[in-house]
Design a protein around this motif. Structure first.
Motif, PDB file in Angstrom:
ATOM      1  N   ASP A 196       0.712  -1.102  -0.077  1.00  0.00           N
ATOM      2  CA  ASP A 196       0.043  -0.031   0.017  1.00  0.00           C
ATOM      3  C   ASP A 196       0.805   1.285   0.015  1.00  0.00           C
ATOM      4  O   ASP A 196       1.755   1.312   0.755  1.00  0.00           O
ATOM      5  N   PRO A 197       0.868   1.994  -0.970  1.00  0.00           N
ATOM      6  CA  PRO A 197       1.672   3.356  -0.991  1.00  0.00           C
ATOM      7  C   PRO A 197       1.547   4.263  -0.031  1.00  0.00           C
ATOM      8  O   PRO A 197       2.488   4.969   0.317  1.00  0.00           O
ATOM      9  N   ARG A 198       0.277   4.233   0.808  1.00  0.00           N
ATOM     10  CA  ARG A 198      -0.188   4.926   1.853  1.00  0.00           C
ATOM     11  C   ARG A 198       0.949   4.718   2.970  1.00  0.00           C
ATOM     12  O   ARG A 198       1.214   5.574   3.901  1.00  0.00           O
ATOM     13  N   HIS A 199       1.385   3.582   3.044  1.00  0.00           N
ATOM     14  CA  HIS A 199       2.177   3.037   4.228  1.00  0.00           C
ATOM     15  C   HIS A 199       3.691   3.478   4.175  1.00  0.00           C
ATOM     16  O   HIS A 199       4.464   3.312   5.123  1.00  0.00           O
ATOM     17  N   LEU A 200       4.095   3.708   2.880  1.00  0.00           N
ATOM     18  CA  LEU A 200       5.545   4.126   2.678  1.00  0.00           C
ATOM     19  C   LEU A 200       6.135   5.338   3.177  1.00  0.00           C
ATOM     20  O   LEU A 200       7.422   5.441   3.935  1.00  0.00           O
ATOM     21  N   PRO A 201       5.439   6.292   3.250  1.00  0.00           N
ATOM     22  CA  PRO A 201       6.000   7.670   4.119  1.00  0.00           C
ATOM     23  C   PRO A 201       6.260   7.420   5.496  1.00  0.00           C
ATOM     24  O   PRO A 201       7.309   7.760   6.000  1.00  0.00           O
ATOM     25  N   LEU A 202       5.257   6.657   6.275  1.00  0.00           N
ATOM     26  CA  LEU A 202       5.592   6.275   7.572  1.00  0.00           C
ATOM     27  C   LEU A 202       6.766   5.226   7.823  1.00  0.00           C
ATOM     28  O   LEU A 202       7.577   5.412   8.729  1.00  0.00           O
ATOM     29  N   ALA A 203       6.815   4.301   6.939  1.00  0.00           N
ATOM     30  CA  ALA A 203       8.084   3.450   6.770  1.00  0.00           C
ATOM     31  C   ALA A 203       9.214   4.082   6.639  1.00  0.00           C
ATOM     32  O   ALA A 203      10.334   3.886   7.320  1.00  0.00           O
ATOM     33  N   PHE A 204       9.286   5.045   5.630  1.00  0.00           N
ATOM     34  CA  PHE A 204      10.622   5.937   5.501  1.00  0.00           C
ATOM     35  C   PHE A 204      11.002   6.633   6.793  1.00  0.00           C
ATOM     36  O   PHE A 204      12.236   6.900   7.104  1.00  0.00           O
ATOM     37  N   VAL A 205       9.988   7.237   7.373  1.00  0.00           N
ATOM     38  CA  VAL A 205      10.302   7.915   8.595  1.00  0.00           C
ATOM     39  C   VAL A 205      10.754   7.097   9.736  1.00  0.00           C
ATOM     40  O   VAL A 205      11.966   7.605  10.412  1.00  0.00           O
ATOM     41  N   VAL A 206      10.311   5.829   9.736  1.00  0.00           N
ATOM     42  CA  VAL A 206      10.745   4.950  10.902  1.00  0.00           C
ATOM     43  C   VAL A 206      12.303   4.377  10.462  1.00  0.00           C
ATOM     44  O   VAL A 206      13.120   4.424  11.475  1.00  0.00           O
ATOM     45  N   CYS A 207      12.272   4.300   8.982  1.00  0.00           N
ATOM     46  CA  CYS A 207      13.735   4.038   8.779  1.00  0.00           C
ATOM     47  C   CYS A 207      14.933   5.218   9.042  1.00  0.00           C
ATOM     48  O   CYS A 207      15.957   4.968   9.418  1.00  0.00           O
ATOM     49  N   LEU A 208      14.369   6.387   8.750  1.00  0.00           N
ATOM     50  CA  LEU A 208      15.418   7.353   8.974  1.00  0.00           C
ATOM     51  C   LEU A 208      15.645   7.640  10.471  1.00  0.00           C
ATOM     52  O   LEU A 208      16.784   7.815  10.649  1.00  0.00           O
ATOM     53  N   VAL A 209      14.597   7.615  11.104  1.00  0.00           N
ATOM     54  CA  VAL A 209      14.829   7.510  12.750  1.00  0.00           C
ATOM     55  C   VAL A 209      15.716   6.589  13.180  1.00  0.00           C
ATOM     56  O   VAL A 209      16.670   6.774  14.041  1.00  0.00           O
ATOM     57  N   ALA A 210      15.606   5.360  12.836  1.00  0.00           N
ATOM     58  CA  ALA A 210      16.367   4.208  13.276  1.00  0.00           C
ATOM     59  C   ALA A 210      17.765   4.439  12.606  1.00  0.00           C
ATOM     60  O   ALA A 210      18.621   4.116  13.518  1.00  0.00           O
ATOM     61  N   GLY A 211      17.826   4.811  11.418  1.00  0.00           N
ATOM     62  CA  GLY A 211      19.015   4.771  10.784  1.00  0.00           C
ATOM     63  C   GLY A 211      19.899   5.868  11.601  1.00  0.00           C
ATOM     64  O   GLY A 211      21.047   5.579  11.685  1.00  0.00           O
ATOM     65  N   VAL A 212      19.402   7.292  11.852  1.00  0.00           N
ATOM     66  CA  VAL A 212      20.142   8.194  12.645  1.00  0.00           C
ATOM     67  C   VAL A 212      20.389   7.433  13.929  1.00  0.00           C
ATOM     68  O   VAL A 212      21.681   7.771  14.279  1.00  0.00           O
ATOM     69  N   CYS A 213      19.688   7.027  14.553  1.00  0.00           N
ATOM     70  CA  CYS A 213      19.964   6.504  15.921  1.00  0.00           C
ATOM     71  C   CYS A 213      21.180   5.656  15.918  1.00  0.00           C
ATOM     72  O   CYS A 213      22.153   5.575  16.689  1.00  0.00           O
ATOM     73  N   ALA A 214      21.201   4.741  14.988  1.00  0.00           N
ATOM     74  CA  ALA A 214      22.237   3.717  14.883  1.00  0.00           C
ATOM     75  C   ALA A 214      23.573   4.289  14.404  1.00  0.00           C
ATOM     76  O   ALA A 214      24.519   3.961  14.932  1.00  0.00           O
ATOM     77  N   TRP A 215      23.433   5.116  13.632  1.00  0.00           N
ATOM     78  CA  TRP A 215      24.641   5.817  13.177  1.00  0.00           C
ATOM     79  C   TRP A 215      25.332   6.694  14.192  1.00  0.00           C
ATOM     80  O   TRP A 215      26.619   6.506  14.419  1.00  0.00           O
ATOM     81  N   ARG A 216      24.499   7.412  14.997  1.00  0.00           N
ATOM     82  CA  ARG A 216      25.210   8.012  16.172  1.00  0.00           C
ATOM     83  C   ARG A 216      25.642   7.380  17.028  1.00  0.00           C
ATOM     84  O   ARG A 216      26.809   7.591  18.107  1.00  0.00           O
ATOM     85  N   ARG A 217      25.344   5.976  17.318  1.00  0.00           N
ATOM     86  CA  ARG A 217      26.041   4.766  17.912  1.00  0.00           C
ATOM     87  C   ARG A 217      26.886   3.967  17.157  1.00  0.00           C
ATOM     88  O   ARG A 217      27.055   2.881  17.965  1.00  0.00           O
ATOM     89  N   ARG A 218      27.525   4.097  16.231  1.00  0.00           N
ATOM     90  CA  ARG A 218      28.161   3.003  15.434  1.00  0.00           C
ATOM     91  C   ARG A 218      29.447   2.869  16.283  1.00  0.00           C
ATOM     92  O   ARG A 218      29.718   1.570  16.087  1.00  0.00           O
ATOM     93  N   TYR A 219      30.066   3.762  16.812  1.00  0.00           N
ATOM     94  CA  TYR A 219      31.290   3.609  17.692  1.00  0.00           C
ATOM     95  C   TYR A 219      31.077   2.552  18.774  1.00  0.00           C
ATOM     96  O   TYR A 219      31.476   1.605  19.246  1.00  0.00           O
ATOM     97  N   THR A 220      29.756   2.665  19.620  1.00  0.00           N
ATOM     98  CA  THR A 220      29.358   2.075  20.717  1.00  0.00           C
ATOM     99  C   THR A 220      29.195   0.852  20.349  1.00  0.00           C
ATOM    100  O   THR A 220      29.303  -0.043  21.090  1.00  0.00           O
ATOM    101  N   LEU A 221      28.613   0.781  19.164  1.00  0.00           N
ATOM    102  CA  LEU A 221      27.934  -0.903  18.726  1.00  0.00           C
ATOM    103  C   LEU A 221      29.283  -1.501  18.466  1.00  0.00           C
ATOM    104  O   LEU A 221      29.255  -2.724  18.546  1.00  0.00           O
ATOM    105  N   ASP A 222      30.457  -0.964  17.839  1.00  0.00           N
ATOM    106  CA  ASP A 222      31.550  -1.547  17.693  1.00  0.00           C
ATOM    107  C   ASP A 222      32.090  -2.038  18.728  1.00  0.00           C
ATOM    108  O   ASP A 222      32.855  -3.185  18.987  1.00  0.00           O
ATOM    109  N   VAL A 223      31.991  -1.261  20.055  1.00  0.00           N
ATOM    110  CA  VAL A 223      32.562  -1.689  21.280  1.00  0.00           C
ATOM    111  C   VAL A 223      31.772  -2.871  21.785  1.00  0.00           C
ATOM    112  O   VAL A 223      32.674  -3.885  22.609  1.00  0.00           O
TER     113      VAL A 223
END
Length: 337
Positions: A196-223
């Protein structure tokens, strides 16, 4: 005079090799994304019959679903490997997809097969995602923070819960009318071409938020890959970071499953290939590589399936079959989990 020159040249040579070795994973990532862009472009613009805007209106939702599925499965699987310190397990194997199947089956059993179309929309997507997130948080948080928490307990409990959910789903499916069962069966397969194309904007927002959160913790995740004691010794709040990672995993897998259906081995395949191709443990390189490989597999596979083999079959079914074989090969080649 020659001896000092040789001595001085060694650090320069070592530093140059180190810089080249550090840059090599990024070159591979860029190359993979170049191939992914070509695969996605071929799917969108090749063999267009009729108006281009009409063809794009049909293909763009699938392209969006491909990007969402590739990113969510790649990031969730790599994070799960980091949390469990094991590259065999995936969130799907732990019974996550079985809960989605059970939820769909219960809905059809109570309200009939047409409920799957009547309740389509953002509220249904959010309800399914919320149920799976709650289940994952209760299960993983309890197992990882308990007194007897360890990898083997997580594996056993996840497998048992998954079997229980599948058994309940199978029992309810046998009680369904054949028409309702057919409607349910379509929903239980991965489906990147029926989103459903109506679901994609919300899915992209979730991916963006999760991606930013993971990127900011990338060094911590390596540890975190060094283990609990080493992470605590460096000063990382191990329990808090594990909880954040589990929340990200739960959100990503729940939205991926609710949007495109269960994908049991897809994340495992692209993550395993990403480890091999990057040659590093760093999340900053592994996650982009795994995402690019996911786009290549889905976009390239869909292009070949539609325009070369002229098949109307589910691409995800083929990917899951190949992924299951790869999982067995990797499992049998390793001496322990």
């Amino acid at each position: 005079m020659s001896a000092p020159e040789i001595t001085d040249a060694r650090p320069v040579e070592t530093a140059t090799q180190g810089a080249a070795g550090h840059a090599r994973p990024w070159l591979r990532v860029l190359l993979a994304w170049g191939v992914a862009g070509l695969a996605l472009g071929a799917y969108l613009f090749a063999f267009v019959v009729g108006p281009v805007d009409f063809a794009l209106s049909l293909r763009l939702p699938t392209a969006g679903a491909i990007l969402v599925a590739a990113f969510t499965q790649a990031l969730a699987t790599v994070l799960f490997h980091t949390v469990t310190d094991n590259r065999i397990l995936t969130p799907s194997i732990m019974g996550f997809d079985a809960l989605f199947v059970l939820l769909q089956t219960v809905l059809v059993t109570l309200f009939g097969g047409l409920v799957l179309t009547d309740l389509e929309g953002i509220p249904m997507l959010l309800a399914q995602a919320a149920a799976m997130v709650l289940f994952a948080l209760l299960l993983y948080r309890w197992l990882f923070s308990g007194t007897f928490a360890n990898l083997h307990v997580l594996l056993l409990v996840g497998v048992v819960i998954g079997m229980a959910f599948r058994s309940a789903s199978t029992f309810l499916e046998r009680l369904l009318h054949p028409t309702d069962y057919d409607l349910l069966s379509v929903e239980l397969f991965g489906r990147i071409t029926d989103v459903d194309p109506r679901h994609l904007p919300l899915a992209f927002v979730v991916c963006l938020v999760a991606g930013v959160c993971a990127w900011r913790r990338r060094y911590t995740l390596d540890v975190l890959l060094l283990g609990r004691e080493a992470a605590l010794g460096i000063g990382v709040e191990h329990r808090r970071e594990m909880t954040v990672a589990l929340v990200l995993i739960a959100v990503l897998v729940s939205f991926s499953t609710a949007l495109v259906g269960p994908l049991t081995f897809f994340g495992f395949v692209i993550a395993t290939l990403a480890y091999q191709l990057t040659g590093t443990h760093r999340h900053a390189a592994v996650v982009p590589m795994a995402t690019a490989l996911g786009v290549i597999a889905l976009a390239g596979g869909q292009f070949l399936l539609q325009h070369v083999f002229y098949s109307a079959g589910f691409l995800t079914t083929i990917i899951e079959f190949v992924g299951g074989l790869c999982f067995l090969v990797v499992l049998l080649r390793r001496r322990n989990l």
